[in-house]
Design a protein around this motif. Structure first.
Motif, short mmCIF file in Angstrom:
data_model
loop_
_atom_site.label_atom_id
_atom_site.label_comp_id
_atom_site.label_asym_id
_atom_site.label_seq_id
_atom_site.Cartn_x
_atom_site.Cartn_y
_atom_site.Cartn_z
N ALA A 136 -1.10 2.90 3.56
CA ALA A 136 -1.94 1.93 2.85
C ALA A 136 -1.14 0.69 2.47
N VAL A 137 -1.81 -0.45 2.60
CA VAL A 137 -1.33 -1.69 1.98
C VAL A 137 -1.86 -1.69 0.56
N THR A 138 -0.95 -1.74 -0.42
CA THR A 138 -1.34 -1.70 -1.82
C THR A 138 -0.42 -2.67 -2.56
N ALA A 139 -0.36 -2.57 -3.86
CA ALA A 139 0.50 -3.46 -4.64
C ALA A 139 1.13 -2.68 -5.78
N GLY A 169 2.00 -6.81 -9.00
CA GLY A 169 1.27 -7.57 -8.00
C GLY A 169 1.99 -7.71 -6.68
N GLN A 170 3.23 -7.23 -6.55
CA GLN A 170 3.95 -7.31 -5.30
C GLN A 170 3.34 -6.38 -4.27
N ARG A 171 2.96 -6.94 -3.12
CA ARG A 171 2.33 -6.14 -2.07
C ARG A 171 3.36 -5.20 -1.44
N GLU A 172 2.90 -4.00 -1.09
CA GLU A 172 3.81 -3.02 -0.50
C GLU A 172 3.04 -2.05 0.39
N LEU A 173 3.79 -1.36 1.22
CA LEU A 173 3.24 -0.31 2.06
C LEU A 173 3.60 1.04 1.45
N LEU A 174 2.61 1.92 1.41
CA LEU A 174 2.82 3.22 0.78
C LEU A 174 2.17 4.31 1.63
N ILE A 175 2.91 5.36 1.93
CA ILE A 175 2.35 6.52 2.63
C ILE A 175 1.91 7.54 1.59
N MET A 176 0.66 7.94 1.69
CA MET A 176 0.13 8.98 0.81
C MET A 176 -0.30 10.16 1.67
N PRO A 204 -4.30 -6.84 -2.11
CA PRO A 204 -4.45 -5.96 -3.26
C PRO A 204 -3.96 -6.64 -4.53
N THR A 205 -4.52 -6.23 -5.64
CA THR A 205 -4.14 -6.83 -6.93
C THR A 205 -3.20 -5.95 -7.73
N ASP A 206 -3.29 -4.64 -7.52
CA ASP A 206 -2.44 -3.70 -8.25
C ASP A 206 -2.45 -2.36 -7.53
N GLU A 207 -1.86 -1.34 -8.15
CA GLU A 207 -1.72 -0.05 -7.50
C GLU A 207 -3.03 0.71 -7.32
N ARG A 208 -4.10 0.22 -7.94
CA ARG A 208 -5.41 0.89 -7.81
C ARG A 208 -6.26 0.30 -6.68
N THR A 209 -5.75 -0.70 -6.00
CA THR A 209 -6.43 -1.26 -4.82
C THR A 209 -5.57 -1.01 -3.60
N MET A 210 -6.19 -0.51 -2.53
CA MET A 210 -5.42 -0.14 -1.34
C MET A 210 -6.35 -0.10 -0.14
N ALA A 211 -5.77 -0.29 1.05
CA ALA A 211 -6.52 -0.20 2.29
C ALA A 211 -5.53 0.06 3.41
N GLY A 212 -6.00 0.76 4.46
CA GLY A 212 -5.08 1.02 5.55
C GLY A 212 -5.60 1.97 6.60
N LEU A 213 -4.66 2.66 7.26
CA LEU A 213 -4.92 3.52 8.41
C LEU A 213 -4.75 4.97 7.98
N ALA A 214 -5.73 5.81 8.33
CA ALA A 214 -5.72 7.20 7.87
C ALA A 214 -5.95 8.17 9.02
#
Length: 538
Positions: free
Chosen positions: A413-416, A420-427, A391-401
């Motif tokens: 989701a794996v996002t940033a 630009g720091q990559r991170e894991l985020l639960i939405m 991912p390049t920023d907080e508007r790009t994400m991908a993961g398991l739903a």
């Protein structure tokens, strides 16, 4: 004769239409906004069913971009006549408010696997259409009539009109042949003929806990129709403790040895809030004809959890772990949302051995989102995948739903971060109706900017837990235990009468910058788990 435990089609498989051709049985069920449209299962023994096709596979047959949640393909009807399979279906474009835009179509095929024709448009006067082939060769189209003016007249009865297959259109007068009983909301019509009687099976009471199968008959196809002495031949509305609830919307089939069976939808509620996480499933009951030429459900009108059938269910197959490899063909268990233009949301060739998703609109979009998922068919299960994504920023994400619809999903989701720091985020969209706003049940977890990430979740009844692992490491829990029971019809934003699908689990990708950034998923595992707390598990 052996017994099976209902349902015969677990998970989201509602509005069954059943057909027998020779020794082969087929059931068609609704798919709503999930693509391709209509599920058709096959069986030889009524106990074991295999998904054989989804016939609505191309844009000319079905394009649901923009359809709201729980719209799309409603209540298909499958029949066989003149050497052809006939499939009738509705594409619902709007369902909320006083109006419904419900367009009815017919497609045909020489074999159940296809090729299926382009559709013939029939009408838009109401939903739940079916096609009856009379023994004199004439064909009749029936559907419920919608009246937008005032409740309770929204469900205005059952319409009948002759269909001319050569001209490809309805002909002759329209007759309103049946207005139902005092339970109201008459829909789901199917016509049959036996011993000089025309029989009309309908659904009533809405698709919630007052649902029922109603039966009527007439000596003339256009009525008047006399209601069954018992009114409702199948319902659980008067017994809230019956394990099969919401029983209704059925169809009849005769076996080669002369027995009659009723397939119908039903839900298995869990938790004290009576939530049907697996959606509306397909169950079966044995029925019989009385000397008075009325049909009765064996041990009815309550639906039975255990039913005698010719076959014995393959329990090992039902509980088997499913390991999916993305090696050139998407497994039939998977579907996506709304769009016929699959090359815009995924590819199985761009990255060898991977399912590549192209980030599109936000998760929950009614137009074009990249989400590929399979049904949840067990109350408890594990799921996992491996993701390679930059991912390049907080508007790009991908993961398991774990996903039901716009208003109820959980997403790891794996996002940033903006830097630009990559991170894991639960939405979460848990309980977000009507505002649709995201919830964030845990702080983001920074991870290295390169390398694959293993993503997993476990569901044990109402409890959902996410996990992750970096390359070479063991799975680690992330975030709190979440309430998986919200992935249900009762929490879809429209309570029991307006949310119609079921829980899915799968992979997703979004790019809100509009650059379609790719995310590669390597394999997917769905592992059923036997849990003593699963009261109704088959």
């Amino acid at each position: 004769m052996p017994q099976i435990t209902n349902p015969i089609l677990p998970g989201f498989n509602p509005d069954p239409s059943i057909l027998r051709v020779g020794e082969d049985y087929y059931i068609a069920t609704s798919t709503f906004e999930w693509y391709p449209g209509v599920q058709i299962h096959h069986s030889r023994d009524l106990a074991n069913w295999q998904l054989v096709t989804r016939p609505l596979t191309r844009k000319s047959q079905l394009d649901m971009r923009g359809n709201p949640d729980s719209c799309g393909v409603w209540a298909p009807c499958l029949s066989h006549a003149d050497g052809l399979f006939w499939l009738v279906y509705t594409d619902v474009k709007r369902k909320d408010g006083s109006f419904k835009d419900a367009h009815n179509y017919i497609v045909t095929a020489p074999a159940i696997e296809g090729p299926w024709s382009d559709p013939i448009y029939v009408n838009s006067s109401g939903f739940d259409p079916s096609l009856f082939h009379d023994d004199d060769g004439r064909k009749y189209f029936v559907n419920m009539l919608w009246d937008h003016r005032v409740r309770p007249l929204l469900f205005a009865g059952i319409a009948l009109q002759e269909f001319d297959p050569v001209a490809g259109r309805l002909v002759g007068p329209i007759s309103n042949i049946y207005q139902g009983t005092d339970l109201k909301l008459v829909e789901g019509p199917h016509l049959y003929k036996r011993n000089g009687w025309y029989y009309l099976l309908t659904a009533e009471g809405g698709t919630g806990y007052d649902h029922a199968v109603t039966f009527a008959r007439s000596r003339n196809i256009d009525g008047p129709y006399e209601t069954h002495p018992d009114q409702h031949i199948l319902t659980a509305k008067d017994d809230p403790l019956n394990p099969l609830q919401r029983a209704g919307h059925g169809d009849l089939v005769d076996s080669p040895d002369g027995k009659t069976y009723l397939v119908h939808l039903a839900g298995r509620p869990t938790t004290q809030k009576r939530r049907c996480v697996l959606g509306r499933e397909t169950a079966i009951q044995e029925a019989f004809w009385g000397k008075d030429d009325w049909i009765h459900v064996k041990q009815g009108p309550l639906p039975s959890l255990h039913v005698e059938l010719p076959g014995t269910r393959d329990e090992a197959a039902y509980w088997a772990e499913q390991r999916y490899e993305f090696d050139g063909a998407l497994h039939r268990d998977f579907q996506w949302l709304r769009t016929p233009e699959t090359d815009r949301i995924f590819s199985l060739t761009a990255k060898p051995g991977a399912l590549r998703l192209y980030g599109r609109e936000s998760i929950g979009s009614w137009f074009e989102q990249a989400l590929v998922a399979r049904r949840q068919t067990h109350f408890s299960y594990d799921a996992e995948t491996v993701l390679d994504f930059a991912p390049t920023d907080e508007r790009t994400m991908a993961g398991l739903a774990a996903y039901y619809g716009r208003y109820n999903f959980f997403y790891l989701a794996v996002t940033a971060h903006a830097d630009g720091q990559r991170e894991l985020l639960i939405m979460s969209s848990e309980a977000s109706f009507p505002d649709g706003k995201l919830r964030f049940p845990a702080l983001p977890v920074p991870i290295p900017n390169t390398g694959t990430v293993r993503l997993a979740l476990t569901i044990r009844g109402p409890a959902l837990q996410f996990f992750y692992a970096l390359a070479g490491a063991e799975l680690t829990p992330i975030g709190p235990v979440l309430d998986a029971s919200v992935l249900s019809d009762e929490c879809g934003g429209h309570a029991e009468h307006g949310s119609f699908t079921g829980a899915f689990v799968g992979v997703a990708a979004q790019d809100l910058n509009g650059t379609a950034s790719p995310a590669d998923f390597f394999g997917f595992t769905y592992r059923p788990v036997r849990d003593p707390s699963d009261r109704y598990e088959v």
